[in-house]
Design an enzyme around this catalytic site. Structure first.
Site, mmCIF file in Angstrom:
data_model
loop_
_atom_site.group_PDB
_atom_site.id
_atom_site.type_symbol
_atom_site.label_atom_id
_atom_site.label_comp_id
_atom_site.label_asym_id
_atom_site.label_seq_id
_atom_site.Cartn_x
_atom_site.Cartn_y
_atom_site.Cartn_z
ATOM 1 N N VAL A 11 -45.630 40.784 31.181
ATOM 2 C CA VAL A 11 -44.373 40.967 30.461
ATOM 3 C C VAL A 11 -43.255 41.265 31.447
ATOM 4 O O VAL A 11 -43.451 42.045 32.387
ATOM 5 C CB VAL A 11 -44.503 42.150 29.472
ATOM 6 C CG1 VAL A 11 -43.207 42.398 28.744
ATOM 7 C CG2 VAL A 11 -45.636 41.916 28.499
ATOM 8 N N CYS A 12 -42.090 40.655 31.222
ATOM 9 C CA CYS A 12 -40.887 40.935 31.999
ATOM 10 C C CYS A 12 -39.700 40.817 31.049
ATOM 11 O O CYS A 12 -39.888 40.543 29.862
ATOM 12 C CB CYS A 12 -40.769 39.974 33.184
ATOM 13 S SG CYS A 12 -40.344 38.280 32.724
ATOM 14 N N PRO A 13 -38.469 40.995 31.508
ATOM 15 C CA PRO A 13 -37.330 40.955 30.582
ATOM 16 C C PRO A 13 -37.148 39.639 29.819
ATOM 17 O O PRO A 13 -36.872 39.652 28.626
ATOM 18 C CB PRO A 13 -36.122 41.228 31.482
ATOM 19 C CG PRO A 13 -36.676 42.059 32.587
ATOM 20 C CD PRO A 13 -38.059 41.500 32.828
ATOM 21 N N GLY A 52 -39.279 36.573 30.452
ATOM 22 C CA GLY A 52 -40.438 35.688 30.464
ATOM 23 C C GLY A 52 -40.525 34.745 31.643
ATOM 24 O O GLY A 52 -41.361 33.840 31.645
ATOM 25 N N ILE A 57 -39.474 40.554 26.999
ATOM 26 C CA ILE A 57 -39.144 41.698 26.149
ATOM 27 C C ILE A 57 -37.978 41.364 25.226
ATOM 28 O O ILE A 57 -37.923 41.823 24.085
ATOM 29 C CB ILE A 57 -38.855 42.934 27.022
ATOM 30 C CG1 ILE A 57 -40.164 43.395 27.648
ATOM 31 C CG2 ILE A 57 -38.204 44.049 26.220
ATOM 32 C CD1 ILE A 57 -40.047 44.499 28.631
#
Length: 141
Positions: free
Chosen positions: A80-82, A84, A112
């Site tokens: 997961v990251c801000p 994708g 996210i």
């Protein structure tokens, strides 16, 4: 890397795991089942503490190569990251590691941002990280 997973699909997996009671340990008390799904947030600790997906763990991207052994034995790993993008790179890195080659490794599609739009549920950390930067001295007033 095995592709991307939609926020709704990941949310359903989390709900399924919560309903079966496998979020702490398996029915036989074995903790192995609790590691069948690992959600790895690759943002820094401060961003993670402000809000993260339920049941996720923070392994910042710069630390991923030195901490990748922590993911050995997992059946499914979602990064997961801000937005994708970086999580796709993290998923490729994790999938190439010998200890996780048997795992299904996916990136959260849209990151996210998409999770907040579709699911709307983020969890804040109760305690800030010990290494979090000091906000400065308290006001004397």
């Amino acid at each position: 890397m095995d592709g991307e997973i939609d926020p709704a699909e990941l949310s359903a997996l989390l709900d399924e795991r919560d309903d079966s009671g496998d979020d702490v340990a398996g029915a036989d008390g074995n903790a192995e089942e609790s590691e069948s799904l690992r959600i790895v947030d690759i943002r820094d600790q401060r961003a993670f503490d402000r809000g993260h997906l339920p049941d996720s763990e923070c392994i910042p991207f710069p630390e991923l190569t030195s901490r990748i052994a922590e993911l050995e034995g997992s059946d499914r790993i979602v990064t997961v990251c801000p937005h994708g993008v970086a999580s796709q790179q993290a998923a490729q890195l994790i999938g190439s590691y010998e200890g996780t080659q048997e795992a299904r490794v996916e990136s959260l599609r849209g990151g996210i941002e998409a999770w907040e739009q579709e699911i709307g549920e983020l969890t804040a950390s109760d305690e800030p990280a010990e290494d979090a930067a000091d906000e400065g001295p308290e006001s004397p007033f």
